[in-house]
Design a protein around this motif. Structure first.
Motif, PDB file in Angstrom:
ATOM      1  N   ASN A  61       0.881  -1.136   0.021  1.00 46.42           N
ATOM      2  CA  ASN A  61       0.041  -0.065   0.137  1.00 46.42           C
ATOM      3  C   ASN A  61       1.026   1.184  -0.183  1.00 46.42           C
ATOM      4  O   ASN A  61       0.635   2.404  -0.738  1.00 46.42           O
ATOM      5  CB  ASN A  61      -1.102  -0.225   1.162  1.00 46.42           C
ATOM      6  CG  ASN A  61      -2.045  -0.896   1.207  1.00 46.42           C
ATOM      7  OD1 ASN A  61      -2.288  -1.675   0.024  1.00 46.42           O
ATOM      8  ND2 ASN A  61      -2.648  -1.562   2.127  1.00 46.42           N
ATOM      9  N   THR A  62       1.983   1.233   0.649  1.00 44.04           N
ATOM     10  CA  THR A  62       2.895   2.349   0.683  1.00 44.04           C
ATOM     11  C   THR A  62       3.469   2.627  -0.413  1.00 44.04           C
ATOM     12  O   THR A  62       3.532   3.752  -1.121  1.00 44.04           O
ATOM     13  CB  THR A  62       3.887   2.199   1.969  1.00 44.04           C
ATOM     14  OG1 THR A  62       3.343   2.202   2.979  1.00 44.04           O
ATOM     15  CG2 THR A  62       4.962   3.225   2.034  1.00 44.04           C
ATOM     16  N   LEU A  63       3.919   1.578  -1.136  1.00 44.84           N
ATOM     17  CA  LEU A  63       4.583   1.576  -2.243  1.00 44.84           C
ATOM     18  C   LEU A  63       3.796   1.830  -3.604  1.00 44.84           C
ATOM     19  O   LEU A  63       3.968   2.708  -4.329  1.00 44.84           O
ATOM     20  CB  LEU A  63       5.269   0.294  -2.838  1.00 44.84           C
ATOM     21  CG  LEU A  63       6.150   0.071  -4.025  1.00 44.84           C
ATOM     22  CD1 LEU A  63       7.180   1.264  -3.964  1.00 44.84           C
ATOM     23  CD2 LEU A  63       6.507  -1.399  -4.065  1.00 44.84           C
ATOM     24  N   ALA A  64       2.584   1.444  -3.415  1.00 51.65           N
ATOM     25  CA  ALA A  64       1.362   1.726  -4.480  1.00 51.65           C
ATOM     26  C   ALA A  64       1.207   3.305  -4.657  1.00 51.65           C
ATOM     27  O   ALA A  64       1.291   3.896  -5.632  1.00 51.65           O
ATOM     28  CB  ALA A  64       0.114   0.878  -4.364  1.00 51.65           C
ATOM     29  N   ALA A  65       1.183   3.819  -3.474  1.00 51.30           N
ATOM     30  CA  ALA A  65       0.983   5.353  -3.341  1.00 51.30           C
ATOM     31  C   ALA A  65       2.088   6.157  -3.917  1.00 51.30           C
ATOM     32  O   ALA A  65       1.905   7.276  -4.749  1.00 51.30           O
ATOM     33  CB  ALA A  65       0.614   5.764  -1.865  1.00 51.30           C
ATOM     34  N   ALA A  66       3.322   5.716  -3.588  1.00 49.42           N
ATOM     35  CA  ALA A  66       4.326   6.287  -4.095  1.00 49.42           C
ATOM     36  C   ALA A  66       4.621   6.260  -5.616  1.00 49.42           C
ATOM     37  O   ALA A  66       5.039   7.038  -6.300  1.00 49.42           O
ATOM     38  CB  ALA A  66       5.653   5.838  -3.478  1.00 49.42           C
ATOM     39  N   LEU A  67       4.368   4.968  -6.087  1.00 52.87           N
ATOM     40  CA  LEU A  67       4.503   4.732  -7.443  1.00 52.87           C
ATOM     41  C   LEU A  67       3.465   5.653  -8.285  1.00 52.87           C
ATOM     42  O   LEU A  67       3.746   6.031  -9.468  1.00 52.87           O
ATOM     43  CB  LEU A  67       4.395   3.323  -7.754  1.00 52.87           C
ATOM     44  CG  LEU A  67       5.368   2.349  -7.302  1.00 52.87           C
ATOM     45  CD1 LEU A  67       4.977   0.752  -7.644  1.00 52.87           C
ATOM     46  CD2 LEU A  67       6.932   2.739  -7.831  1.00 52.87           C
ATOM     47  N   PHE A  68       2.303   5.539  -7.640  1.00 51.19           N
ATOM     48  CA  PHE A  68       1.186   6.706  -8.132  1.00 51.19           C
ATOM     49  C   PHE A  68       1.662   8.039  -8.369  1.00 51.19           C
ATOM     50  O   PHE A  68       1.467   8.682  -9.565  1.00 51.19           O
ATOM     51  CB  PHE A  68       0.081   6.487  -7.583  1.00 51.19           C
ATOM     52  CG  PHE A  68      -1.141   7.536  -8.226  1.00 51.19           C
ATOM     53  CD1 PHE A  68      -1.775   7.156  -9.162  1.00 51.19           C
ATOM     54  CD2 PHE A  68      -1.151   8.738  -7.662  1.00 51.19           C
ATOM     55  CE1 PHE A  68      -2.866   8.008  -9.733  1.00 51.19           C
ATOM     56  CE2 PHE A  68      -2.153   9.604  -7.930  1.00 51.19           C
ATOM     57  CZ  PHE A  68      -2.879   9.331  -9.171  1.00 51.19           C
ATOM     58  N   ILE A  69       2.469   8.457  -7.630  1.00 54.72           N
ATOM     59  CA  ILE A  69       3.146   9.997  -7.553  1.00 54.72           C
ATOM     60  C   ILE A  69       4.251  10.011  -8.300  1.00 54.72           C
ATOM     61  O   ILE A  69       4.184  10.898  -9.277  1.00 54.72           O
ATOM     62  CB  ILE A  69       3.543  10.267  -6.250  1.00 54.72           C
ATOM     63  CG1 ILE A  69       2.546  10.373  -5.150  1.00 54.72           C
ATOM     64  CG2 ILE A  69       4.246  11.554  -6.211  1.00 54.72           C
ATOM     65  CD1 ILE A  69       2.772  10.651  -3.617  1.00 54.72           C
ATOM     66  N   CYS A  70       4.992   8.647  -8.462  1.00 54.14           N
ATOM     67  CA  CYS A  70       6.254   9.055  -9.385  1.00 54.14           C
ATOM     68  C   CYS A  70       5.593   8.987 -10.852  1.00 54.14           C
ATOM     69  O   CYS A  70       6.159   9.653 -11.820  1.00 54.14           O
ATOM     70  CB  CYS A  70       7.181   7.715  -9.088  1.00 54.14           C
ATOM     71  SG  CYS A  70       7.947   7.944  -7.592  1.00 54.14           S
ATOM     72  N   ASP A  71       4.688   8.157 -11.276  1.00 55.99           N
ATOM     73  CA  ASP A  71       4.172   7.932 -12.467  1.00 55.99           C
ATOM     74  C   ASP A  71       3.440   9.256 -12.964  1.00 55.99           C
ATOM     75  O   ASP A  71       3.725   9.860 -14.119  1.00 55.99           O
ATOM     76  CB  ASP A  71       3.076   6.958 -12.417  1.00 55.99           C
ATOM     77  CG  ASP A  71       2.614   6.450 -14.185  1.00 55.99           C
ATOM     78  OD1 ASP A  71       3.409   6.297 -14.925  1.00 55.99           O
ATOM     79  OD2 ASP A  71       1.543   6.527 -14.042  1.00 55.99           O
ATOM     80  N   LYS A  72       2.847   9.959 -11.943  1.00 59.56           N
ATOM     81  CA  LYS A  72       2.092  11.051 -12.144  1.00 59.56           C
ATOM     82  C   LYS A  72       3.045  12.235 -12.703  1.00 59.56           C
ATOM     83  O   LYS A  72       2.518  13.011 -13.546  1.00 59.56           O
ATOM     84  CB  LYS A  72       0.976  11.442 -10.940  1.00 59.56           C
ATOM     85  CG  LYS A  72       0.155  12.574 -11.336  1.00 59.56           C
ATOM     86  CD  LYS A  72      -0.575  12.857  -9.930  1.00 59.56           C
ATOM     87  CE  LYS A  72      -1.280  14.153 -10.024  1.00 59.56           C
ATOM     88  NZ  LYS A  72      -2.079  14.209  -8.580  1.00 59.56           N
ATOM     89  N   VAL A  73       4.102  12.395 -11.800  1.00 57.30           N
ATOM     90  CA  VAL A  73       4.937  13.604 -12.057  1.00 57.30           C
ATOM     91  C   VAL A  73       6.277  13.160 -13.214  1.00 57.30           C
ATOM     92  O   VAL A  73       6.744  14.230 -13.533  1.00 57.30           O
ATOM     93  CB  VAL A  73       5.623  14.101 -10.717  1.00 57.30           C
ATOM     94  CG1 VAL A  73       4.255  14.389  -9.875  1.00 57.30           C
ATOM     95  CG2 VAL A  73       6.305  13.023 -10.208  1.00 57.30           C
ATOM     96  N   GLY A  74       6.359  11.960 -13.509  1.00 48.17           N
ATOM     97  CA  GLY A  74       7.337  11.575 -14.575  1.00 48.17           C
ATOM     98  C   GLY A  74       8.575  11.344 -13.846  1.00 48.17           C
ATOM     99  O   GLY A  74       9.439  11.451 -14.691  1.00 48.17           O
ATOM    100  N   MET A  75       8.665  10.625 -12.797  1.00 48.61           N
ATOM    101  CA  MET A  75       9.943  10.034 -12.221  1.00 48.61           C
ATOM    102  C   MET A  75       9.966   8.746 -12.482  1.00 48.61           C
ATOM    103  O   MET A  75       9.018   7.854 -12.604  1.00 48.61           O
ATOM    104  CB  MET A  75       9.852  10.181 -10.702  1.00 48.61           C
ATOM    105  CG  MET A  75      10.014  11.794 -10.329  1.00 48.61           C
ATOM    106  SD  MET A  75      11.486  12.587 -10.627  1.00 48.61           S
ATOM    107  CE  MET A  75      12.945  11.744  -9.685  1.00 48.61           C
ATOM    108  N   GLU A  76      10.975   8.083 -13.183  1.00 48.99           N
ATOM    109  CA  GLU A  76      11.321   6.778 -13.267  1.00 48.99           C
ATOM    110  C   GLU A  76      11.712   5.982 -12.165  1.00 48.99           C
ATOM    111  O   GLU A  76      12.713   6.436 -11.302  1.00 48.99           O
ATOM    112  CB  GLU A  76      12.466   6.606 -14.424  1.00 48.99           C
ATOM    113  CG  GLU A  76      12.594   5.237 -15.204  1.00 48.99           C
ATOM    114  CD  GLU A  76      13.285   5.256 -16.363  1.00 48.99           C
ATOM    115  OE1 GLU A  76      13.920   4.122 -16.580  1.00 48.99           O
ATOM    116  OE2 GLU A  76      13.644   6.051 -16.872  1.00 48.99           O
TER     117      GLU A  76
END
Length: 118
Positions: A81-96
């Motif tokens: 759950n913690t990772l999913a939230a972070a990955l969503f943010i990274c995807d949304k802002v363009g961080m690989e």
């Protein structure tokens, strides 16, 4: 192109973490190895810090890579759950996302870690 779901699936394949290093009732440092441009970094930093992630550089010193960490319980559901939230943010802002690991120590000079995604 790899999706957030693909990354989460790969990470969850490593749970439960090896008990000889990661005690079942303990916490560990979930670490993301990210790359991207300065604008994306600034957005990711603000959003991830709001969710409790740390280990960020000053945006004026950003060199294209960052390694945010958060302490999480050694539990597949909570880590996911913690990772999913972070990955969503990274995807949304363009961080690989280049790599994800579980680490026993915040200080990288004393690590015992397990690579969860590469």
């Amino acid at each position: 192109m790899i999706t957030t779901t693909d990354i989460l699936t790969r990470v969850l394949e490593h749970f439960p973490l090896p008990t000889e290093v990661f005690a079942p009732e303990s916490n560990f440092w979930l670490t993301l190895y990210l790359s991207g441009d300065a604008c994306s970094y600034a957005k990711a930093q603000a959003a991830l810090e709001a969710k409790g992630w740390g280990n960020f550089d000053d945006t004026s010193e950003y060199s294209g890579f960052v390694y945010p960490k958060i302490e999480v319980p050694n539990d597949a559901v909570q880590a996911s759950n913690t990772l999913a939230a972070a990955l969503f943010i990274c995807d949304k802002v363009g961080m690989e996302v280049n790599l994800i690991d579980a680490d026993t120590a915040f200080n990288p000079s004393e690590p015992i870690f397990k690579t969860l995604y590469k």
